[in-house]
Design a protein around this motif. Sequence first.
Motif, PDB file in Angstrom:
ATOM      1  N   GLU A  62       0.813  -1.231   0.000  1.00  0.00           N
ATOM      2  CA  GLU A  62       0.000   0.000   0.000  1.00  0.00           C
ATOM      3  C   GLU A  62       0.838   1.268   0.000  1.00  0.00           C
ATOM      4  OE1 GLU A  62      -3.714   0.618   1.989  1.00  0.00           O
ATOM      5  OE2 GLU A  62      -3.802  -1.469   2.631  1.00  0.00           O
ATOM      6  N   ARG A  63       1.944   1.277  -0.727  1.00  0.00           N
ATOM      7  CA  ARG A  63       2.705   2.519  -0.846  1.00  0.00           C
ATOM      8  C   ARG A  63       2.596   3.049  -2.253  1.00  0.00           C
ATOM      9  NH1 ARG A  63       2.062   4.996   2.731  1.00  0.00           N
ATOM     10  NH2 ARG A  63       3.604   6.491   2.011  1.00  0.00           N
ATOM     11  N   LEU A  64       2.100   4.270  -2.383  1.00  0.00           N
ATOM     12  CA  LEU A  64       1.968   4.934  -3.673  1.00  0.00           C
ATOM     13  C   LEU A  64       2.685   6.275  -3.628  1.00  0.00           C
ATOM     14  CD1 LEU A  64      -1.835   4.325  -4.340  1.00  0.00           C
ATOM     15  CD2 LEU A  64       0.069   3.078  -5.318  1.00  0.00           C
ATOM     16  N   PHE A  65       3.397   6.606  -4.686  1.00  0.00           N
ATOM     17  CA  PHE A  65       4.047   7.917  -4.830  1.00  0.00           C
ATOM     18  C   PHE A  65       4.887   8.269  -3.606  1.00  0.00           C
ATOM     19  CE2 PHE A  65      -0.280   8.108  -6.696  1.00  0.00           C
ATOM     20  CZ  PHE A  65       0.079   8.086  -8.022  1.00  0.00           C
ATOM     21  N   SER A  66       5.618   7.312  -3.078  1.00  0.00           N
ATOM     22  CA  SER A  66       6.223   7.549  -1.763  1.00  0.00           C
ATOM     23  C   SER A  66       7.705   7.211  -1.706  1.00  0.00           C
ATOM     24  CB  SER A  66       5.497   6.699  -0.719  1.00  0.00           C
ATOM     25  OG  SER A  66       5.572   5.333  -1.083  1.00  0.00           O
ATOM     26  N   ARG A  67       8.365   7.166  -2.851  1.00  0.00           N
ATOM     27  CA  ARG A  67       9.773   6.786  -2.836  1.00  0.00           C
ATOM     28  C   ARG A  67      10.612   7.676  -1.914  1.00  0.00           C
ATOM     29  NH1 ARG A  67      12.432   3.966  -7.096  1.00  0.00           N
ATOM     30  NH2 ARG A  67      10.546   4.382  -8.300  1.00  0.00           N
ATOM     31  N   PRO A  68      10.600   9.020  -2.053  1.00  0.00           N
ATOM     32  CA  PRO A  68      11.444   9.844  -1.170  1.00  0.00           C
ATOM     33  C   PRO A  68      11.074   9.697   0.304  1.00  0.00           C
ATOM     34  CG  PRO A  68      10.701  11.117  -3.065  1.00  0.00           C
ATOM     35  CD  PRO A  68       9.914   9.851  -3.062  1.00  0.00           C
ATOM     36  N   ALA A  69       9.772   9.675   0.611  1.00  0.00           N
ATOM     37  CA  ALA A  69       9.358   9.584   2.011  1.00  0.00           C
ATOM     38  C   ALA A  69       9.754   8.238   2.611  1.00  0.00           C
ATOM     39  CB  ALA A  69       7.854   9.794   2.127  1.00  0.00           C
ATOM     40  N   LEU A  70       9.593   7.174   1.839  1.00  0.00           N
ATOM     41  CA  LEU A  70       9.929   5.857   2.360  1.00  0.00           C
ATOM     42  C   LEU A  70      11.432   5.716   2.546  1.00  0.00           C
ATOM     43  CD1 LEU A  70       8.800   3.233   3.336  1.00  0.00           C
ATOM     44  CD2 LEU A  70       8.621   2.432   0.974  1.00  0.00           C
ATOM     45  N   ARG A  71      12.213   6.261   1.621  1.00  0.00           N
ATOM     46  CA  ARG A  71      13.677   6.233   1.787  1.00  0.00           C
ATOM     47  C   ARG A  71      14.090   6.984   3.049  1.00  0.00           C
ATOM     48  NH1 ARG A  71      16.508   4.198  -2.401  1.00  0.00           N
ATOM     49  NH2 ARG A  71      15.538   4.165  -4.469  1.00  0.00           N
ATOM     50  N   ALA A  72      13.431   8.122   3.287  1.00  0.00           N
ATOM     51  CA  ALA A  72      13.764   8.929   4.462  1.00  0.00           C
ATOM     52  C   ALA A  72      13.388   8.233   5.754  1.00  0.00           C
ATOM     53  CB  ALA A  72      13.063  10.285   4.377  1.00  0.00           C
ATOM     54  N   SER A  73      12.515   7.221   5.690  1.00  0.00           N
ATOM     55  CA  SER A  73      12.069   6.512   6.886  1.00  0.00           C
ATOM     56  C   SER A  73      12.954   5.332   7.240  1.00  0.00           C
ATOM     57  CB  SER A  73      10.628   6.010   6.677  1.00  0.00           C
ATOM     58  OG  SER A  73       9.767   7.068   6.310  1.00  0.00           O
ATOM     59  N   LEU A  74      13.896   4.991   6.364  1.00  0.00           N
ATOM     60  CA  LEU A  74      14.750   3.815   6.569  1.00  0.00           C
ATOM     61  C   LEU A  74      16.105   4.217   7.133  1.00  0.00           C
ATOM     62  CD1 LEU A  74      13.965   2.064   3.178  1.00  0.00           C
ATOM     63  CD2 LEU A  74      13.366   1.162   5.431  1.00  0.00           C
ATOM     64  N   PRO A  75      16.776   3.315   7.866  1.00  0.00           N
ATOM     65  CA  PRO A  75      18.142   3.593   8.324  1.00  0.00           C
ATOM     66  C   PRO A  75      19.086   3.773   7.141  1.00  0.00           C
ATOM     67  CG  PRO A  75      17.207   1.734   9.520  1.00  0.00           C
ATOM     68  CD  PRO A  75      16.255   2.040   8.398  1.00  0.00           C
ATOM     69  N   LYS A  76      20.232   4.380   7.392  1.00  0.00           N
ATOM     70  CA  LYS A  76      21.173   4.716   6.323  1.00  0.00           C
ATOM     71  C   LYS A  76      21.713   3.491   5.608  1.00  0.00           C
ATOM     72  CE  LYS A  76      22.678   9.050   8.454  1.00  0.00           C
ATOM     73  NZ  LYS A  76      23.832   9.796   9.039  1.00  0.00           N
ATOM     74  N   SER A  77      21.809   2.372   6.316  1.00  0.00           N
ATOM     75  CA  SER A  77      22.408   1.185   5.706  1.00  0.00           C
ATOM     76  C   SER A  77      21.416   0.382   4.859  1.00  0.00           C
ATOM     77  CB  SER A  77      22.989   0.271   6.792  1.00  0.00           C
ATOM     78  OG  SER A  77      21.955  -0.248   7.616  1.00  0.00           O
ATOM     79  N   TRP A  78      20.185   0.885   4.718  1.00  0.00           N
ATOM     80  CA  TRP A  78      19.150   0.137   4.008  1.00  0.00           C
ATOM     81  C   TRP A  78      18.974   0.647   2.588  1.00  0.00           C
ATOM     82  CZ3 TRP A  78      15.113  -3.388   5.855  1.00  0.00           C
ATOM     83  CH2 TRP A  78      15.439  -3.948   7.103  1.00  0.00           C
ATOM     84  N   THR A  79      18.583  -0.254   1.692  1.00  0.00           N
ATOM     85  CA  THR A  79      18.268   0.068   0.301  1.00  0.00           C
ATOM     86  C   THR A  79      16.792  -0.213   0.038  1.00  0.00           C
ATOM     87  OG1 THR A  79      20.477  -0.309  -0.606  1.00  0.00           O
ATOM     88  CG2 THR A  79      18.640  -0.634  -2.110  1.00  0.00           C
ATOM     89  N   LEU A  80      16.160   0.672  -0.725  1.00  0.00           N
ATOM     90  CA  LEU A  80      14.752   0.517  -1.077  1.00  0.00           C
ATOM     91  C   LEU A  80      14.645   0.148  -2.554  1.00  0.00           C
ATOM     92  CD1 LEU A  80      11.700   0.879  -0.388  1.00  0.00           C
ATOM     93  CD2 LEU A  80      11.958   3.256  -1.141  1.00  0.00           C
ATOM     94  N   LEU A  81      13.866  -0.876  -2.852  1.00  0.00           N
ATOM     95  CA  LEU A  81      13.613  -1.310  -4.226  1.00  0.00           C
ATOM     96  C   LEU A  81      12.153  -1.052  -4.551  1.00  0.00           C
ATOM     97  CD1 LEU A  81      15.477  -4.755  -4.072  1.00  0.00           C
ATOM     98  CD2 LEU A  81      16.398  -2.568  -4.879  1.00  0.00           C
ATOM     99  N   MET A  82      11.909  -0.086  -5.429  1.00  0.00           N
ATOM    100  CA  MET A  82      10.550   0.255  -5.857  1.00  0.00           C
ATOM    101  C   MET A  82      10.311  -0.260  -7.267  1.00  0.00           C
ATOM    102  SD  MET A  82       8.706   2.089  -3.604  1.00  0.00           S
ATOM    103  CE  MET A  82       7.623   3.210  -4.487  1.00  0.00           C
TER     104      MET A  82
END
Length: 299
Positions: free
Chosen positions: A89-109
Amino acid sequence: MFFPAAPPRDRARSTALLVAIVLLLAVLTPSASAAEAREEGRSQAGSAGPAGRFSVATLNLRKGMRVAGMRHDIGRVLDGGASVIGFQERLFSRPALRASLPKSWTLLMPSGPTGTDDNPIAFDKDVWKLEKTWSALLTGKTWRRQTGRVAHDQYGVVAVLRHRASGHVVRAVSFHLPNHLHNRRTGGPNYANRGGVEAMWRMAYRVRALKENAPEEHQFVAMCDCNVTENRDTTDHLVKGRITRPLRLETNYSGRKGGSGIDYVMGERASAFRIDSFRSYRHLVTDHPGIVATFTRKR
């Protein structure tokens, strides 16, 4: 040009001010270091017992959540040791979701068009190495019977991850099944929502294909907001019959006794690692619990 020396009283004031600044810096610096240490420790929690176990989480983040709320909920499942998280249920949220993760994490959209539900995956780079990733079309038709409108396609992310300590490889996918899927009286499909049921069947077929096309040495792992409760799924036409049983997956879906949850972590049984335990994290900003399943190497 001659400048007279400052009066003793002014020199004393300057010295006192300098001392106060030094003391203030001494107080603030340990706090910042402690905060960084807490974040680092939390992000590395998934690497505890690195060669013998790993933890995977599923977390449905309600549409419209802000960074503070997402950071809170993600922090809860990180406290449970998760080093891979499947979101729904994440839409249009790449920057916000990246900002919510620790620095050592990678987000795959998903790289395809944004759809009704984009189902990203995030992982800790200190624990896992990304070998391959791609977007998978899960269904090309909508199930929005309430509005009668045709929604966009739904995409998921597939990630092939190698554990840095053990070398174990997982093929992970996150997905979100339609709402109003099951008939609570019969335990089978809710044919009043025929579009949703057929969309679920298409998605189940594509999830099975992702598993069946994986190399034998890759463990298939899925994170799901399944929208069907385990204790009400009593036929072979929904999640149990279309996904978990045909793929021989173990999960908190089948491990729940009389529960009413709809969020599940699934793992292939024929693997060196099996689900040893799972935990539900409630009291979150979102309206779903966060589920963390811990996989342990078989003895």
